[in-house]
Structure formats: C-alpha cells, structure tokens
Motif scaffolding. Structure first.
Motif, PDB file in Angstrom:
ATOM      1  N   LEU A  62       3.538  15.289  86.692  1.00  0.00           N
ATOM      2  CA  LEU A  62       3.355  15.783  88.060  1.00  0.00           C
ATOM      3  C   LEU A  62       1.884  16.031  88.367  1.00  0.00           C
ATOM      4  O   LEU A  62       1.428  15.769  89.476  1.00  0.00           O
ATOM      5  N   GLN A  63       1.122  16.524  87.404  1.00  0.00           N
ATOM      6  CA  GLN A  63      -0.304  16.711  87.617  1.00  0.00           C
ATOM      7  C   GLN A  63      -0.999  15.373  87.842  1.00  0.00           C
ATOM      8  O   GLN A  63      -1.866  15.249  88.697  1.00  0.00           O
ATOM      9  N   GLY A  64      -0.609  14.363  87.084  1.00  0.00           N
ATOM     10  CA  GLY A  64      -1.196  13.035  87.243  1.00  0.00           C
ATOM     11  C   GLY A  64      -0.840  12.403  88.565  1.00  0.00           C
ATOM     12  O   GLY A  64      -1.666  11.760  89.212  1.00  0.00           O
ATOM     13  N   LEU A  65       0.411  12.590  88.998  1.00  0.00           N
ATOM     14  CA  LEU A  65       0.838  12.053  90.291  1.00  0.00           C
ATOM     15  C   LEU A  65       0.248  12.846  91.446  1.00  0.00           C
ATOM     16  O   LEU A  65      -0.095  12.287  92.484  1.00  0.00           O
ATOM     17  N   TRP A  74      -5.357   8.435  83.898  1.00  0.00           N
ATOM     18  CA  TRP A  74      -4.394   8.446  84.996  1.00  0.00           C
ATOM     19  C   TRP A  74      -4.772   7.448  86.082  1.00  0.00           C
ATOM     20  O   TRP A  74      -3.902   6.867  86.728  1.00  0.00           O
ATOM     21  N   GLU A  75      -6.071   7.236  86.286  1.00  0.00           N
ATOM     22  CA  GLU A  75      -6.489   6.229  87.265  1.00  0.00           C
ATOM     23  C   GLU A  75      -6.045   4.841  86.822  1.00  0.00           C
ATOM     24  O   GLU A  75      -5.591   4.035  87.628  1.00  0.00           O
ATOM     25  N   LYS A  76      -6.150   4.570  85.514  1.00  0.00           N
ATOM     26  CA  LYS A  76      -5.695   3.279  84.989  1.00  0.00           C
ATOM     27  C   LYS A  76      -4.176   3.149  85.112  1.00  0.00           C
ATOM     28  O   LYS A  76      -3.659   2.102  85.511  1.00  0.00           O
ATOM     29  N   ILE A  77      -3.450   4.212  84.772  1.00  0.00           N
ATOM     30  CA  ILE A  77      -1.991   4.204  84.917  1.00  0.00           C
ATOM     31  C   ILE A  77      -1.623   3.952  86.379  1.00  0.00           C
ATOM     32  O   ILE A  77      -0.725   3.156  86.684  1.00  0.00           O
ATOM     33  N   ASP A  78      -2.339   4.609  87.295  1.00  0.00           N
ATOM     34  CA  ASP A  78      -2.062   4.457  88.726  1.00  0.00           C
ATOM     35  C   ASP A  78      -2.282   3.021  89.195  1.00  0.00           C
ATOM     36  O   ASP A  78      -1.457   2.465  89.924  1.00  0.00           O
ATOM     37  N   VAL A  79      -3.372   2.403  88.763  1.00  0.00           N
ATOM     38  CA  VAL A  79      -3.650   1.019  89.170  1.00  0.00           C
ATOM     39  C   VAL A  79      -2.557   0.085  88.656  1.00  0.00           C
ATOM     40  O   VAL A  79      -2.054  -0.769  89.395  1.00  0.00           O
ATOM     41  N   HIS A  80      -2.163   0.256  87.397  1.00  0.00           N
ATOM     42  CA  HIS A  80      -1.120  -0.609  86.841  1.00  0.00           C
ATOM     43  C   HIS A  80       0.239  -0.366  87.508  1.00  0.00           C
ATOM     44  O   HIS A  80       0.978  -1.322  87.786  1.00  0.00           O
ATOM     45  N   ALA A  83       0.143  -1.970  90.955  1.00  0.00           N
ATOM     46  CA  ALA A  83       0.278  -3.426  90.857  1.00  0.00           C
ATOM     47  C   ALA A  83       1.720  -3.829  90.560  1.00  0.00           C
ATOM     48  O   ALA A  83       2.252  -4.768  91.167  1.00  0.00           O
ATOM     49  N   LEU A  84       2.370  -3.129  89.644  1.00  0.00           N
ATOM     50  CA  LEU A  84       3.758  -3.453  89.305  1.00  0.00           C
ATOM     51  C   LEU A  84       4.686  -3.218  90.490  1.00  0.00           C
ATOM     52  O   LEU A  84       5.544  -4.054  90.796  1.00  0.00           O
ATOM     53  N   SER A  85       4.523  -2.081  91.174  1.00  0.00           N
ATOM     54  CA  SER A  85       5.397  -1.818  92.322  1.00  0.00           C
ATOM     55  C   SER A  85       5.128  -2.811  93.449  1.00  0.00           C
ATOM     56  O   SER A  85       6.055  -3.226  94.154  1.00  0.00           O
TER      57      SER A  85
END
Length: 132
Positions: A62-65, A74-80, A83-85
C-alpha cells in the motif's frame, strides 16, 4: 518532475485525496446521467479505498502504491506493472474489435481505442528516443 510536485505525490495524503477526487468525479458523472444513487455508491467505494491507503501504512504494498513508500525499486515495479496492464488492455481491445468485426459489426468503439493506443505508443517511442 519539480521537487514540490514529487513531495506532494509522495505524501501520505496523496492517494486518499486522489481517491476522494475520483469519487467526486464519479458521483458528478452519475448525477448528471440521472443516477445519483449509483454515484453515491461509487463515491463510497472510493472513500473506502482512500481510507485503506490512509490507514494501511504498515503495508509495504500500500505504501508503494500510495506514494510515501516509493523508491527506485517501486518506480521500476510501477513501470513494469503499467506496461503489463497496458499490454493486457490493448490485447483485450484488439480481441473485442476482432469479435465485433467477425459478427458483422463495425468494431466501434474498439477500433478507435486501438488506434489511440497504437498512435500514442508510436509518439511515446519517438519522444523517448529523442530524450535518451
């Protein structure tokens, strides 16, 4: 991104406030469309979602989102994840367009959505190539 904007987005109040803003937009759209009850239900769902982000501070997810727990990881997780969504959404839109075409319809609005996705992708590739 300017420093003051980055600090706003990383604030613990960003996501709860954004949820309330979206809820208000949903309520307004439903009310204009003649369904204020559905709008109130949508606002309530978004308010609960905002509360989850506000009070769920112990959850790293939740903190990352939600903003305050974001770092380079988290920025890398967000970009990936984005892209997937996006890929899943584009594949769904193309499948819906093909289904409509196969059933003798004109494919609207799926064809227009797919065109916007394709054109925006090409523009993004050109723009990002120039700045890299």
């Amino acid at each position: 991104m300017p420093t003051n904007m980055r600090s706003l987005i990383r604030s613990r109040w960003w996501m709860p406030g954004f949820c309330l803003f979206l809820g208000a937009l949903m309520f307004t759209a439903f009310a204009i469309g003649g369904s204020p009850g559905d709008g109130a239900a949508s606002f309530a769902v978004m308010a609960v979602m905002g509360a989850v982000f506000l009070f769920g501070r112990r959850s790293e997810t939740l903190q990352g989102l939600g903003g305050p727990g974001r770092d380079e990881r988290w920025e890398k997780i967000d970009v990936h994840a984005t892209a997937l969504s996006g890929l899943v959404t584009i594949l769904f839109v193309l499948g819906a367009w093909l289904y409509e075409i196969a059933n003798g319809h004109d494919g609207s609005p799926y064809g227009r959505i797919a065109a916007v996705a394709g054109v925006s992708y090409i523009i993004a590739v050109v723009a990002l190539r120039r700045v890299s």
